[in-house]
Design a protein around this motif. Structure first.
Motif, PDB file in Angstrom:
ATOM      1  N   GLY A 184       0.806  -1.219   0.000  1.00  0.00           N
ATOM      2  CA  GLY A 184       0.000   0.000   0.000  1.00  0.00           C
ATOM      3  C   GLY A 184       0.838   1.267   0.000  1.00  0.00           C
ATOM      4  O   GLY A 184       0.503   2.243  -0.674  1.00  0.00           O
ATOM      5  N   VAL A 185       1.915   1.268   0.756  1.00  0.00           N
ATOM      6  CA  VAL A 185       2.802   2.442   0.788  1.00  0.00           C
ATOM      7  C   VAL A 185       3.462   2.641  -0.578  1.00  0.00           C
ATOM      8  O   VAL A 185       3.561   3.770  -1.077  1.00  0.00           O
ATOM      9  CB  VAL A 185       3.857   2.302   1.912  1.00  0.00           C
ATOM     10  CG1 VAL A 185       4.967   3.321   1.751  1.00  0.00           C
ATOM     11  CG2 VAL A 185       3.198   2.445   3.267  1.00  0.00           C
ATOM     12  N   ILE A 186       3.889   1.544  -1.189  1.00  0.00           N
ATOM     13  CA  ILE A 186       4.530   1.661  -2.506  1.00  0.00           C
ATOM     14  C   ILE A 186       3.532   2.172  -3.547  1.00  0.00           C
ATOM     15  O   ILE A 186       3.825   3.102  -4.306  1.00  0.00           O
ATOM     16  CB  ILE A 186       5.134   0.304  -2.933  1.00  0.00           C
ATOM     17  CG1 ILE A 186       6.314  -0.042  -2.016  1.00  0.00           C
ATOM     18  CG2 ILE A 186       5.573   0.318  -4.387  1.00  0.00           C
ATOM     19  CD1 ILE A 186       6.826  -1.451  -2.172  1.00  0.00           C
ATOM     20  N   VAL A 187       2.337   1.576  -3.560  1.00  0.00           N
ATOM     21  CA  VAL A 187       1.313   2.007  -4.515  1.00  0.00           C
ATOM     22  C   VAL A 187       0.897   3.450  -4.228  1.00  0.00           C
ATOM     23  O   VAL A 187       0.736   4.270  -5.151  1.00  0.00           O
ATOM     24  CB  VAL A 187       0.100   1.052  -4.473  1.00  0.00           C
ATOM     25  CG1 VAL A 187      -1.085   1.618  -5.241  1.00  0.00           C
ATOM     26  CG2 VAL A 187       0.489  -0.307  -5.040  1.00  0.00           C
ATOM     27  N   GLY A 188       0.727   3.789  -2.951  1.00  0.00           N
ATOM     28  CA  GLY A 188       0.358   5.155  -2.580  1.00  0.00           C
ATOM     29  C   GLY A 188       1.402   6.166  -3.007  1.00  0.00           C
ATOM     30  O   GLY A 188       1.067   7.265  -3.464  1.00  0.00           O
ATOM     31  N   ALA A 189       2.672   5.809  -2.885  1.00  0.00           N
ATOM     32  CA  ALA A 189       3.742   6.724  -3.309  1.00  0.00           C
ATOM     33  C   ALA A 189       3.673   6.968  -4.817  1.00  0.00           C
ATOM     34  O   ALA A 189       3.830   8.112  -5.278  1.00  0.00           O
ATOM     35  CB  ALA A 189       5.101   6.146  -2.920  1.00  0.00           C
ATOM     36  N   PHE A 190       3.430   5.890  -5.597  1.00  0.00           N
ATOM     37  CA  PHE A 190       3.292   6.070  -7.048  1.00  0.00           C
ATOM     38  C   PHE A 190       2.077   6.921  -7.398  1.00  0.00           C
ATOM     39  O   PHE A 190       2.144   7.776  -8.288  1.00  0.00           O
ATOM     40  CB  PHE A 190       3.201   4.716  -7.762  1.00  0.00           C
ATOM     41  CG  PHE A 190       4.535   4.061  -7.933  1.00  0.00           C
ATOM     42  CD1 PHE A 190       5.550   4.675  -8.660  1.00  0.00           C
ATOM     43  CD2 PHE A 190       4.788   2.818  -7.370  1.00  0.00           C
ATOM     44  CE1 PHE A 190       6.783   4.074  -8.823  1.00  0.00           C
ATOM     45  CE2 PHE A 190       6.015   2.208  -7.527  1.00  0.00           C
ATOM     46  CZ  PHE A 190       7.016   2.832  -8.248  1.00  0.00           C
ATOM     47  N   VAL A 191       0.958   6.689  -6.700  1.00  0.00           N
ATOM     48  CA  VAL A 191      -0.260   7.466  -6.973  1.00  0.00           C
ATOM     49  C   VAL A 191      -0.017   8.939  -6.674  1.00  0.00           C
ATOM     50  O   VAL A 191      -0.371   9.822  -7.468  1.00  0.00           O
ATOM     51  CB  VAL A 191      -1.452   6.918  -6.156  1.00  0.00           C
ATOM     52  CG1 VAL A 191      -2.622   7.894  -6.162  1.00  0.00           C
ATOM     53  CG2 VAL A 191      -1.886   5.568  -6.700  1.00  0.00           C
ATOM     54  N   PHE A 192       0.586   9.234  -5.539  1.00  0.00           N
ATOM     55  CA  PHE A 192       0.846  10.633  -5.188  1.00  0.00           C
ATOM     56  C   PHE A 192       1.844  11.276  -6.151  1.00  0.00           C
ATOM     57  O   PHE A 192       1.737  12.460  -6.468  1.00  0.00           O
ATOM     58  CB  PHE A 192       1.352  10.757  -3.744  1.00  0.00           C
ATOM     59  CG  PHE A 192       0.262  10.718  -2.732  1.00  0.00           C
ATOM     60  CD1 PHE A 192      -0.590  11.791  -2.575  1.00  0.00           C
ATOM     61  CD2 PHE A 192       0.075   9.602  -1.935  1.00  0.00           C
ATOM     62  CE1 PHE A 192      -1.599  11.766  -1.642  1.00  0.00           C
ATOM     63  CE2 PHE A 192      -0.933   9.562  -1.013  1.00  0.00           C
ATOM     64  CZ  PHE A 192      -1.779  10.642  -0.854  1.00  0.00           C
TER      65      PHE A 192
END
Length: 189
Positions: A91-99
């Motif tokens: 989730g942190v990795i995906v969230g970083a890409f989304v942001f």
């Protein structure tokens, strides 16, 4: 350091880390719920994710406390902790890409809440290992009585040793009293 001292130190460490994780979960849940209720520049999916992950970590802590207290098998709990941690890392990795790709601005409060949840999960791993050590210490301090062979437990052994010491003291007092009586008889004659 004997087992009782280790148990006291580990128990105090376990409780203090548990308290810190509960505080961090409480703050994160408060932040996310406050942002949803007041609708103040919130990112709804991030708020819901923080509430879900905080609730899962809280469920883990409750289950870990009950299983450590009752000395139960923690294999299922270890799988649950792995599930939470793995999903949070993804989730942190995906969230970083989304942001990054949507060029969203994240506030310091959210950044702090995400960091707190990650630290809480890492601390849960430490709490889990401390719980395992505590369970082993509790099992080493207390022996279970086998009903077939009637093997005494640790408490019975201590009680028997105390009884033996008390009887030995009484025997010594009786011997000394007999010597005194013999010496008095000799002096009287």
């Amino acid at each position: 350091m004997d087992n009782k001292q280790k148990k006291k130190i580990l128990n105090a460490t376990y409780r203090s880390l548990l308290f810190l994780v509960l505080l961090s979960i409480g703050w994160t849940l408060y932040l996310a719920i406050d942002k949803i209720v007041n609708k103040t520049s919130s990112i709804l999916w991030l708020d819901v994710t923080l509430i879900a992950v905080g609730s899962l970590v809280l469920l883990f802590l409750i289950a870990d406390c009950s299983k450590t207290k009752n000395m139960k098998n923690k294999y299922g709990l270890a799988k649950f902790l792995f599930f939470i941690t793995f999903n949070s890392v993804i989730g942190v990795i995906v969230g970083a890409f989304v942001f990054y790709y949507k060029q969203l601005a994240i506030t310091n409060g959210y950044l702090f809440a995400v960091c707190l949840i990650i630290v809480a999960e890492l601390t849960c791993i430490v709490i889990f290992s401390l719980g395992l050590k505590l369970s082993r210490l509790y099992q080493n301090l207390t022996m279970n009585i086998d009903s077939v062979s009637e093997t005494p437990n640790f408490d019975d052994e201590l009680m028997l040793k105390k009884k033996l010491d008390a009887l030995n003291r009484k025997l010594e007092i009786k011997k000394v009293q007999e010597k005194i009586d013999n010496i008095q008889k000799e002096l009287d004659e």
